[in-house]
Design a protein around this motif. Structure first.
Motif, PDB file in Angstrom:
ATOM      1  N   LYS A   2     -11.772  50.419   2.400  1.00 25.90           N
ATOM      2  CA  LYS A   2     -11.651  49.128   1.728  1.00 25.90           C
ATOM      3  C   LYS A   2     -10.306  49.049   1.019  1.00 25.90           C
ATOM      4  O   LYS A   2      -9.976  49.894   0.200  1.00 25.90           O
ATOM      5  N   LEU A   3      -9.541  48.038   1.365  1.00 23.70           N
ATOM      6  CA  LEU A   3      -8.231  47.788   0.774  1.00 23.70           C
ATOM      7  C   LEU A   3      -8.345  46.652  -0.231  1.00 23.70           C
ATOM      8  O   LEU A   3      -9.348  45.935  -0.259  1.00 23.70           O
ATOM      9  N   THR A   4      -7.314  46.479  -1.028  1.00 26.07           N
ATOM     10  CA  THR A   4      -7.280  45.395  -2.001  1.00 26.07           C
ATOM     11  C   THR A   4      -6.019  44.575  -1.791  1.00 26.07           C
ATOM     12  O   THR A   4      -4.935  45.136  -1.590  1.00 26.07           O
ATOM     13  N   VAL A   5      -6.185  43.263  -1.816  1.00 24.30           N
ATOM     14  CA  VAL A   5      -5.047  42.350  -1.772  1.00 24.30           C
ATOM     15  C   VAL A   5      -4.957  41.690  -3.140  1.00 24.30           C
ATOM     16  O   VAL A   5      -5.906  41.029  -3.583  1.00 24.30           O
ATOM     17  N   LEU A  21      -4.026  40.058   8.086  1.00 23.11           N
ATOM     18  CA  LEU A  21      -5.004  41.123   7.851  1.00 23.11           C
ATOM     19  C   LEU A  21      -6.305  40.839   8.587  1.00 23.11           C
ATOM     20  O   LEU A  21      -6.883  41.738   9.205  1.00 23.11           O
ATOM     21  N   ARG A  25      -8.280  43.301  11.187  1.00 23.52           N
ATOM     22  CA  ARG A  25      -9.396  43.976  10.532  1.00 23.52           C
ATOM     23  C   ARG A  25     -10.326  44.692  11.503  1.00 23.52           C
ATOM     24  O   ARG A  25     -10.620  45.873  11.338  1.00 23.52           O
ATOM     25  N   ASP A  31     -11.823  47.012   5.693  1.00 27.19           N
ATOM     26  CA  ASP A  31     -12.294  45.816   5.002  1.00 27.19           C
ATOM     27  C   ASP A  31     -11.379  45.630   3.800  1.00 27.19           C
ATOM     28  O   ASP A  31     -10.612  46.526   3.450  1.00 27.19           O
ATOM     29  N   TYR A  32     -11.434  44.480   3.185  1.00 25.76           N
ATOM     30  CA  TYR A  32     -10.568  44.243   2.036  1.00 25.76           C
ATOM     31  C   TYR A  32     -11.226  43.281   1.063  1.00 25.76           C
ATOM     32  O   TYR A  32     -12.113  42.514   1.417  1.00 25.76           O
ATOM     33  N   GLN A  33     -10.795  43.397  -0.170  1.00 36.17           N
ATOM     34  CA  GLN A  33     -11.190  42.459  -1.210  1.00 36.17           C
ATOM     35  C   GLN A  33      -9.931  41.778  -1.718  1.00 36.17           C
ATOM     36  O   GLN A  33      -8.840  42.337  -1.638  1.00 36.17           O
ATOM     37  N   LEU A  54      -0.660  44.534  -0.891  1.00 41.26           N
ATOM     38  CA  LEU A  54      -1.754  45.214  -0.206  1.00 41.26           C
ATOM     39  C   LEU A  54      -1.784  46.642  -0.724  1.00 41.26           C
ATOM     40  O   LEU A  54      -0.761  47.332  -0.694  1.00 41.26           O
ATOM     41  N   ALA A  56      -4.279  50.390  -1.480  1.00 42.83           N
ATOM     42  CA  ALA A  56      -5.438  51.246  -1.269  1.00 42.83           C
ATOM     43  C   ALA A  56      -5.547  52.089  -2.523  1.00 42.83           C
ATOM     44  O   ALA A  56      -4.745  52.997  -2.733  1.00 42.83           O
TER      45      ALA A  56
END
Length: 78
Positions: A2-5, A21, A25, A31-33, A54, A56
């Motif tokens: 899970k990544l974060t933007v 993204l 994906r 996945d990302y939040q 972006l 992690a």
């Protein structure tokens, strides 16, 4: 994975990064939040001039534009 933007509303660079993204994906298996930096003073102070970012965890993978090569390199090492 899970990544974060770190993003903000009405940001065309953020919208572009999120669209790219989303296209990657399923292929790359992450996945990302999305977190709005303007909703948190600490995030705004840290990322204001860099959004979109972006990340992690604490590691920044790229900012302003999606660096697909950096993303792939990061995911290969995980």
């Amino acid at each position: 994975m899970k990544l974060t933007v770190y993003s903000r509303l009405y940001c065309h660079l953020c919208e572009d990064l999120l669209a790219r993204l989303e296209a990657l994906r399923s292929e790359l298996g992450f996945d990302y939040q999305v977190l709005d930096v303007d909703e948190d003073p600490t995030l705004r102070a840290r990322y204001n001039a860099l959004v979109p970012v972006l990340a992690a965890g604490e590691r920044e993978i790229c900012h302003h534009f999606l660096d697909e090569q950096a993303l792939r390199h990061y995911l290969e090492g995980v």
